[in-house]
Write an enzyme that holds these catalytic residues in place. Structure first.
Site, PDB file in Angstrom:
ATOM      1  N   GLU A  62      71.944  69.918  45.366  1.00  0.00           N
ATOM      2  CA  GLU A  62      73.265  70.301  44.866  1.00  0.00           C
ATOM      3  C   GLU A  62      73.792  71.433  45.749  1.00  0.00           C
ATOM      4  O   GLU A  62      73.139  72.468  45.900  1.00  0.00           O
ATOM      5  CB  GLU A  62      73.132  70.763  43.412  1.00  0.00           C
ATOM      6  CG  GLU A  62      74.403  70.716  42.609  1.00  0.00           C
ATOM      7  CD  GLU A  62      74.141  70.949  41.121  1.00  0.00           C
ATOM      8  OE1 GLU A  62      74.947  70.460  40.319  1.00  0.00           O
ATOM      9  OE2 GLU A  62      73.144  71.610  40.762  1.00  0.00           O
ATOM     10  N   ASN A  83      72.739  71.363  35.552  1.00  0.00           N
ATOM     11  CA  ASN A  83      72.179  72.028  34.379  1.00  0.00           C
ATOM     12  C   ASN A  83      73.195  72.305  33.285  1.00  0.00           C
ATOM     13  O   ASN A  83      72.813  72.531  32.133  1.00  0.00           O
ATOM     14  CB  ASN A  83      71.459  73.304  34.799  1.00  0.00           C
ATOM     15  CG  ASN A  83      70.102  72.992  35.397  1.00  0.00           C
ATOM     16  OD1 ASN A  83      69.368  72.160  34.887  1.00  0.00           O
ATOM     17  ND2 ASN A  83      69.777  73.627  36.509  1.00  0.00           N
ATOM     18  N   HIS A  88      70.708  73.938  45.969  1.00  0.00           N
ATOM     19  CA  HIS A  88      69.836  73.711  44.815  1.00  0.00           C
ATOM     20  C   HIS A  88      69.023  72.441  44.999  1.00  0.00           C
ATOM     21  O   HIS A  88      69.519  71.337  44.783  1.00  0.00           O
ATOM     22  CB  HIS A  88      70.695  73.643  43.540  1.00  0.00           C
ATOM     23  CG  HIS A  88      69.920  73.314  42.306  1.00  0.00           C
ATOM     24  ND1 HIS A  88      70.484  72.681  41.218  1.00  0.00           N
ATOM     25  CD2 HIS A  88      68.619  73.521  41.977  1.00  0.00           C
ATOM     26  CE1 HIS A  88      69.569  72.516  40.278  1.00  0.00           C
ATOM     27  NE2 HIS A  88      68.434  73.008  40.715  1.00  0.00           N
ATOM     28  N   SER A 123      69.457  77.512  40.117  1.00  0.00           N
ATOM     29  CA  SER A 123      69.899  76.313  39.410  1.00  0.00           C
ATOM     30  C   SER A 123      70.965  76.612  38.370  1.00  0.00           C
ATOM     31  O   SER A 123      71.387  75.717  37.648  1.00  0.00           O
ATOM     32  CB  SER A 123      68.699  75.637  38.736  1.00  0.00           C
ATOM     33  OG  SER A 123      67.996  76.557  37.922  1.00  0.00           O
TER      34      SER A 123
END
Length: 301
Positions: A170, A208, A158, A124
């Site tokens: 993702e 993130n 992800h 991530s």
């Protein structure tokens, strides 16, 4: 049967919450056989138990026919060695956020999994380009045909937690990732019932790079006494229409939050990504959130 993504057998390394979630949606929605591996036999048992509970819950809620649940469960097989994944078409790594660990795993992938398989990481925050560099054979040039073929099959895929519920994947390309790898990975994620968003290979990607500073700033507000835990979370639930507040969201895994913050800070040298002292102390105390039974909230596991 010929399918667009070409994934006829999937390997998943890591039987934690993310790995078992990926195995679950792959078997149920993409309908591919899944080989699930973890070095810990205890973790494998926990992962398989979680999959059984998820399927039983879907049946009890009327979301799934018992026959479909049985077929999905039959597609998932636990294996006791990485070598058992030799002939998979794709393997997804789902272990803790640690670059050295991931690079070591991908070197093993390169040695033990057939050379045309897609090698995907569920990271991530960590650079896909750095991970891809680990699969280049010793002595081969990164720019040569052998090096390009090896690293070109590495991709970031992800999934979001909890995988069976969250609709997004993702997709992140390393500098080296081939277009064929990207196209097939996107098609596979869609076959798992997910929407796909793409990101450049920057620290934290899109998700993130935006989310972690938000959670970290909320922790700093708590640390400074700006507001209580409950009022911080209430503000975002009721004032911003967020489904949960930032402290409750962080409790999904405070150790993961810290690892991502450290990756962002190290990768950018930007002070806005510096982890809060309270976050570091919470992790030091093993108050990791739901997984440990205590974080900013307490949980009955």
């Amino acid at each position: 049967m010929s399918i667009a993504h070409g994934i006829k057998r999937l390997g998943v390394l890591g039987a934690g919450q993310m790995g078992t979630g990926i195995a679950f949606v792959s078997a149920l929605h993409a309908k591919v056989p899944v080989l699930l591996y973890d070095k810990s036999s205890h973790q494998i048992s926990k992962g398989i138990s979680l999959i059984d509970k998820l399927l039983a819950k879907d049946v009890s809620k009327g979301r799934l026919q018992p026959s479909d649940a049985a077929e999905a469960r039959a597609r998932i097989q636990a294996v006791d060695a990485l070598e058992a994944m030799r002939d998979v078409d794709m393997v997804v790594e789902a272990v803790t956020e640690n670059l050295d660990l991931k690079r070591a795993i991908f070197r093993e992938f390169a040695a033990k999994i057939r050379p045309d398989a897609i090698l995907a990481t569920n990271t991530s925050s960590i650079s896909i380009t750095k991970i891809a560099g680990a699969v280049i054979p010793e002595g081969a040039s990164a720019a040569g045909e052998v090096g390009k073929a090896a690293s070109g099959r590495v991709v970031g895929l992800h999934f979001f937690n909890p995988v069976p519920v969250m609709k997004l994947v993702e997709l992140i390309s390393a500098v080296q990732t081939s277009q064929d790898t990207l196209d097939r990975s996107r098609a596979f994620a869609e076959a798992c019932g997910k929407e796909v968003a793409t990101s450049q290979d920057v620290p934290g990607f899109v998700s993130n790079a935006l989310l972690m500073p938000f959670i970290n700033e909320a922790i700093m507000c708590l640390e400074k006494g700006v507001a209580t835990r409950d009022d911080i979370d209430k503000t975002f639930r009721l004032g911003m229409a967020h489904p949960m507040g930032p402290l409750q969201l962080g409790d999904i895994g405070l150790d993961t939050c810290l690892s991502i913050q450290q990756t962002l800070y190290k990768g950018t040298s930007d002070s806005k990504y510096r982890p809060s002292v309270l976050l570091e102390r919470m992790v030091d105390a093993q108050y990791l959130g739901k997984k440990s039974g205590r974080g900013f909230y307490e949980y009955n596991n």
